[in-house]
Design a protein around this motif. Structure first.
Motif, mmCIF file in Angstrom:
data_model
loop_
_atom_site.group_PDB
_atom_site.id
_atom_site.type_symbol
_atom_site.label_atom_id
_atom_site.label_comp_id
_atom_site.label_asym_id
_atom_site.label_seq_id
_atom_site.Cartn_x
_atom_site.Cartn_y
_atom_site.Cartn_z
ATOM 1 N N TRP A 1 0.826 -1.207 0.000
ATOM 2 C CA TRP A 1 0.000 0.000 0.000
ATOM 3 C C TRP A 1 0.857 1.251 0.000
ATOM 4 O O TRP A 1 1.886 1.324 0.656
ATOM 5 C CB TRP A 1 -0.885 -0.026 1.242
ATOM 6 N N ARG A 2 0.411 2.245 -0.766
ATOM 7 C CA ARG A 2 1.071 3.558 -0.815
ATOM 8 C C ARG A 2 0.033 4.634 -0.525
ATOM 9 O O ARG A 2 -1.143 4.469 -0.842
ATOM 10 C CB ARG A 2 1.661 3.812 -2.206
ATOM 11 N N LYS A 3 0.477 5.727 0.027
ATOM 12 C CA LYS A 3 -0.430 6.822 0.350
ATOM 13 C C LYS A 3 -1.150 7.326 -0.906
ATOM 14 O O LYS A 3 -2.327 7.690 -0.854
ATOM 15 C CB LYS A 3 0.346 7.958 1.014
ATOM 16 N N TRP B 1 -2.303 5.644 -3.235
ATOM 17 C CA TRP B 1 -3.381 4.716 -3.562
ATOM 18 C C TRP B 1 -4.455 4.676 -2.488
ATOM 19 O O TRP B 1 -5.362 3.835 -2.543
ATOM 20 C CB TRP B 1 -2.827 3.314 -3.747
ATOM 21 N N ALA B 2 -4.411 5.541 -1.511
ATOM 22 C CA ALA B 2 -5.330 5.481 -0.373
ATOM 23 C C ALA B 2 -6.795 5.528 -0.795
ATOM 24 O O ALA B 2 -7.623 4.804 -0.244
ATOM 25 C CB ALA B 2 -5.039 6.614 0.600
ATOM 26 N N LYS B 3 -7.136 6.341 -1.769
ATOM 27 C CA LYS B 3 -8.534 6.498 -2.168
ATOM 28 C C LYS B 3 -9.022 5.396 -3.098
ATOM 29 O O LYS B 3 -10.223 5.190 -3.227
ATOM 30 C CB LYS B 3 -8.736 7.855 -2.843
ATOM 31 N N TRP C 1 -7.377 1.989 -3.409
ATOM 32 C CA TRP C 1 -6.606 0.762 -3.187
ATOM 33 C C TRP C 1 -7.343 -0.466 -3.722
ATOM 34 O O TRP C 1 -6.730 -1.382 -4.263
ATOM 35 C CB TRP C 1 -6.298 0.614 -1.697
#
Length: 55
Positions: free
Chosen positions: A26-28, A30-32, A34
């Protein structure tokens, strides 16, 4: 803005790339979206048609 991340990447969610199977952490960025992230790179996204991965 200060980043409070301390480097515990083992606690982050991960899943395999739909084409090559490489583990994506996970990357920030991709937060919305994922749940919709399927490919580890633009190269795998371009090869998706050859491997029959879902669009």
């Amino acid at each position: 803005m200060k980043n409070d991340f301390k480097g515990n990447k083992h606690a982050l969610p991960a899943k395999p790339c739909a084409v090559c199977g490489r583990t994506m952490t996970w990357r920030k960025a991709w937060a919305k979206n994922w749940a919709e992230v399927l490919y580890c790179s633009d190269a795998c996204r371009a090869r998706k048609k050859h491997h029959g991965a879902a669009p």
